[in-house]
Design a protein around this motif. Structure first.
Motif, PDB file in Angstrom:
ATOM      1  N   PRO A 106       0.839  -1.218  -0.127  1.00 21.45           N
ATOM      2  CA  PRO A 106      -0.044  -0.072  -0.041  1.00 21.45           C
ATOM      3  C   PRO A 106       0.852   1.312   0.139  1.00 21.45           C
ATOM      4  CG  PRO A 106      -1.083  -1.436   1.301  1.00 21.45           C
ATOM      5  CD  PRO A 106       0.168  -2.110   1.010  1.00 21.45           C
ATOM      6  N   ARG A 107       2.064   1.251   0.764  1.00 24.31           N
ATOM      7  CA  ARG A 107       2.602   2.469   0.824  1.00 24.31           C
ATOM      8  C   ARG A 107       3.113   2.869  -0.501  1.00 24.31           C
ATOM      9  NH1 ARG A 107       6.858   3.700   5.162  1.00 24.31           N
ATOM     10  NH2 ARG A 107       8.003   5.682   4.456  1.00 24.31           N
ATOM     11  N   PHE A 108       3.551   1.884  -1.443  1.00 23.06           N
ATOM     12  CA  PHE A 108       4.184   2.089  -2.854  1.00 23.06           C
ATOM     13  C   PHE A 108       2.975   2.005  -3.882  1.00 23.06           C
ATOM     14  CE2 PHE A 108       7.540   1.502   0.092  1.00 23.06           C
ATOM     15  CZ  PHE A 108       8.370   2.670  -0.535  1.00 23.06           C
ATOM     16  N   GLU A 109       1.918   2.190  -3.610  1.00 26.34           N
ATOM     17  CA  GLU A 109       0.681   2.073  -4.621  1.00 26.34           C
ATOM     18  C   GLU A 109       0.846   2.657  -5.970  1.00 26.34           C
ATOM     19  OE1 GLU A 109      -2.614   0.814  -6.709  1.00 26.34           O
ATOM     20  OE2 GLU A 109      -1.737  -0.093  -4.833  1.00 26.34           O
ATOM     21  N   ALA A 110       1.623   4.234  -5.693  1.00 30.96           N
ATOM     22  CA  ALA A 110       1.748   4.939  -6.719  1.00 30.96           C
ATOM     23  C   ALA A 110       2.823   4.416  -7.982  1.00 30.96           C
ATOM     24  CB  ALA A 110       2.667   6.337  -6.126  1.00 30.96           C
ATOM     25  N   ILE A 111       3.535   3.575  -7.711  1.00 30.16           N
ATOM     26  CA  ILE A 111       4.322   2.793  -8.597  1.00 30.16           C
ATOM     27  C   ILE A 111       3.931   1.575  -9.350  1.00 30.16           C
ATOM     28  CG2 ILE A 111       6.647   3.678  -7.616  1.00 30.16           C
ATOM     29  CD1 ILE A 111       7.075   0.657  -7.022  1.00 30.16           C
ATOM     30  N   ARG A 112       2.619   1.359  -8.949  1.00 31.15           N
ATOM     31  CA  ARG A 112       1.773   0.126  -9.557  1.00 31.15           C
ATOM     32  C   ARG A 112       2.106   0.316 -11.190  1.00 31.15           C
ATOM     33  NH1 ARG A 112      -2.215  -3.513  -8.286  1.00 31.15           N
ATOM     34  NH2 ARG A 112      -2.508  -2.575  -6.317  1.00 31.15           N
ATOM     35  N   ASP A 113       2.365  -0.969 -11.617  1.00 32.00           N
ATOM     36  CA  ASP A 113       2.497  -1.096 -13.291  1.00 32.00           C
ATOM     37  C   ASP A 113       3.534   0.026 -13.948  1.00 32.00           C
ATOM     38  OD1 ASP A 113       0.953  -3.290 -13.210  1.00 32.00           O
ATOM     39  OD2 ASP A 113      -0.709  -2.014 -13.345  1.00 32.00           O
ATOM     40  N   HIS A 114       4.205   0.691 -12.920  1.00 31.13           N
ATOM     41  CA  HIS A 114       5.428   1.575 -13.894  1.00 31.13           C
ATOM     42  C   HIS A 114       6.536   0.869 -13.994  1.00 31.13           C
ATOM     43  CE1 HIS A 114       2.582   5.072 -12.332  1.00 31.13           C
ATOM     44  NE2 HIS A 114       3.482   5.834 -12.669  1.00 31.13           N
ATOM     45  N   LEU A 115       7.189   0.942 -14.748  1.00 32.22           N
ATOM     46  CA  LEU A 115       8.411   0.414 -15.088  1.00 32.22           C
ATOM     47  C   LEU A 115       9.768   1.098 -14.837  1.00 32.22           C
ATOM     48  CD1 LEU A 115       6.608  -0.442 -18.086  1.00 32.22           C
ATOM     49  CD2 LEU A 115       7.746  -2.476 -17.369  1.00 32.22           C
ATOM     50  N   ALA A 116      10.642   0.455 -14.385  1.00 32.95           N
ATOM     51  CA  ALA A 116      12.080   0.859 -13.897  1.00 32.95           C
ATOM     52  C   ALA A 116      12.703  -0.066 -14.736  1.00 32.95           C
ATOM     53  CB  ALA A 116      12.317   0.524 -12.310  1.00 32.95           C
ATOM     54  N   LEU A 117      14.024   0.710 -15.035  1.00 29.60           N
ATOM     55  CA  LEU A 117      14.661   0.188 -16.192  1.00 29.60           C
ATOM     56  C   LEU A 117      16.519   0.200 -15.720  1.00 29.60           C
ATOM     57  CD1 LEU A 117      12.838   1.615 -17.990  1.00 29.60           C
ATOM     58  CD2 LEU A 117      13.759   0.190 -19.566  1.00 29.60           C
ATOM     59  N   TYR A 118      17.140  -0.844 -15.880  1.00 26.61           N
ATOM     60  CA  TYR A 118      18.347  -0.763 -15.377  1.00 26.61           C
ATOM     61  C   TYR A 118      19.307  -0.040 -16.662  1.00 26.61           C
ATOM     62  CZ  TYR A 118      18.062  -4.637 -12.123  1.00 26.61           C
ATOM     63  OH  TYR A 118      17.701  -5.350 -10.946  1.00 26.61           O
ATOM     64  N   PRO A 119      19.995   1.096 -16.218  1.00 32.71           N
ATOM     65  CA  PRO A 119      20.691   1.835 -17.450  1.00 32.71           C
ATOM     66  C   PRO A 119      21.901   0.924 -17.795  1.00 32.71           C
ATOM     67  CG  PRO A 119      20.581   2.923 -15.161  1.00 32.71           C
ATOM     68  CD  PRO A 119      19.886   1.810 -15.018  1.00 32.71           C
ATOM     69  N   GLN A 120      22.281  -0.124 -16.896  1.00 34.42           N
ATOM     70  CA  GLN A 120      23.609  -0.970 -17.452  1.00 34.42           C
ATOM     71  C   GLN A 120      22.884  -2.048 -18.470  1.00 34.42           C
ATOM     72  OE1 GLN A 120      22.173  -0.498 -14.316  1.00 34.42           O
ATOM     73  NE2 GLN A 120      23.102  -2.154 -12.807  1.00 34.42           N
ATOM     74  N   ARG A 121      21.545  -1.992 -18.774  1.00 36.28           N
ATOM     75  CA  ARG A 121      21.231  -3.250 -19.648  1.00 36.28           C
ATOM     76  C   ARG A 121      20.602  -2.397 -20.930  1.00 36.28           C
ATOM     77  NH1 ARG A 121      18.871  -7.498 -15.393  1.00 36.28           N
ATOM     78  NH2 ARG A 121      20.774  -7.432 -14.047  1.00 36.28           N
ATOM     79  N   VAL A 122      20.430  -1.202 -20.928  1.00 37.15           N
ATOM     80  CA  VAL A 122      19.924  -0.612 -22.270  1.00 37.15           C
ATOM     81  C   VAL A 122      21.159   0.455 -22.787  1.00 37.15           C
ATOM     82  CG1 VAL A 122      17.579  -0.533 -21.418  1.00 37.15           C
ATOM     83  CG2 VAL A 122      18.730   1.504 -20.802  1.00 37.15           C
ATOM     84  N   ASP A 123      20.822   0.956 -24.176  1.00 35.13           N
ATOM     85  CA  ASP A 123      21.929   1.755 -24.324  1.00 35.13           C
ATOM     86  C   ASP A 123      22.093   3.146 -23.751  1.00 35.13           C
ATOM     87  OD1 ASP A 123      22.616  -0.306 -26.147  1.00 35.13           O
ATOM     88  OD2 ASP A 123      21.258   0.448 -27.780  1.00 35.13           O
ATOM     89  N   GLU A 124      21.039   3.659 -23.392  1.00 31.96           N
ATOM     90  CA  GLU A 124      21.053   5.109 -22.941  1.00 31.96           C
ATOM     91  C   GLU A 124      19.780   5.427 -22.126  1.00 31.96           C
ATOM     92  OE1 GLU A 124      22.540   8.934 -25.172  1.00 31.96           O
ATOM     93  OE2 GLU A 124      20.651   8.393 -25.851  1.00 31.96           O
ATOM     94  N   CYS A 125      20.068   6.171 -21.091  1.00 33.08           N
ATOM     95  CA  CYS A 125      19.256   6.704 -20.034  1.00 33.08           C
ATOM     96  C   CYS A 125      19.432   8.126 -20.088  1.00 33.08           C
ATOM     97  CB  CYS A 125      18.916   6.202 -18.819  1.00 33.08           C
ATOM     98  SG  CYS A 125      18.429   4.408 -18.800  1.00 33.08           S
ATOM     99  N   LEU A 126      18.419   9.119 -20.036  1.00 35.50           N
ATOM    100  CA  LEU A 126      18.841  10.430 -20.226  1.00 35.50           C
ATOM    101  C   LEU A 126      17.881  10.999 -19.080  1.00 35.50           C
ATOM    102  CD1 LEU A 126      18.909  11.394 -23.935  1.00 35.50           C
ATOM    103  CD2 LEU A 126      21.020  11.096 -22.367  1.00 35.50           C
ATOM    104  N   VAL A 127      18.399  12.103 -18.266  1.00 36.51           N
ATOM    105  CA  VAL A 127      17.543  12.870 -17.513  1.00 36.51           C
ATOM    106  C   VAL A 127      17.804  14.183 -17.717  1.00 36.51           C
ATOM    107  CG1 VAL A 127      16.890  13.496 -15.150  1.00 36.51           C
ATOM    108  CG2 VAL A 127      17.442  11.088 -15.598  1.00 36.51           C
TER     109      VAL A 127
END
Length: 164
Positions: free
Chosen positions: A109-130
């Motif tokens: 319940p405390r983390f309901e906000a992230i339900r079904d959101h996707l997190a990604l490992y930067p080390q497993r994809v080519d590029e993550c930008l913020v």
């Protein structure tokens, strides 16, 4: 060996000031993830999970992720705070990033906000930008934190940090 907190400069955060248990906070930063020349995600509606000693993990809303690129994985993990995670691989043509993303279909319940959101490992994809800045990956293979110039450590994940 006990970690020595790095003092943050102007506009920076120390991961040692993040709480335990972690908290979720929205960000309007422009987040982009690319793999094999394709944009996997593009959003200004990410959520950051902030936990002591770890770079932020960015959770992206499913509407802003190209879900057609995801393949389900049999990998599962359990987080003492968030609950049970499921994993997804990313396929673009003949390239496959195994277990590159994870999500919580039924978070605590405390983390309901992230339900079904996707997190990604930067080390497993080519590029993550913020906001146009290329993310550095958390050391090791377990944590999926995103290191930018806005956060200072030291960061959990490198050899010898397992018991911090």
């Amino acid at each position: 060996m006990e970690p020595q907190r790095i003092e943050p400069g102007p506009g920076q955060e120390s991961v040692w000031d993040y709480p335990r248990p972690p908290r979720v906070e929205p960000t309007d930063a422009h987040v982009v993830v690319r793999f094999a020349g394709v944009v996997v995600a593009d959003t200004r509606h990410a959520l950051r999970v902030l936990e002591t000693s770890q770079p932020p993990a960015f959770y992206l809303p499913p509407d802003d992720v190209d879900l057609a690129l995801l393949e389900p994985s049999t990998t599962r993990t359990v987080c003492e705070w968030k609950g049970s995670a499921v994993y997804h691989s990313i396929r673009v043509g003949d390239r496959l990033a195994v277990d590159a993303a994870w999500s919580y279909p039924r978070p605590t319940p405390r983390f309901e906000a992230i339900r079904d959101h996707l997190a990604l490992y930067p080390q497993r994809v080519d590029e993550c930008l913020v906001d146009g800045e290329r993310v550095l990956a958390n050391e090791g293979s377990f944590y999926g934190g995103w290191i930018t110039s806005r956060v200072v450590g030291p960061f959990k994940g490198a050899p010898g940090t397992a018991h911090w």
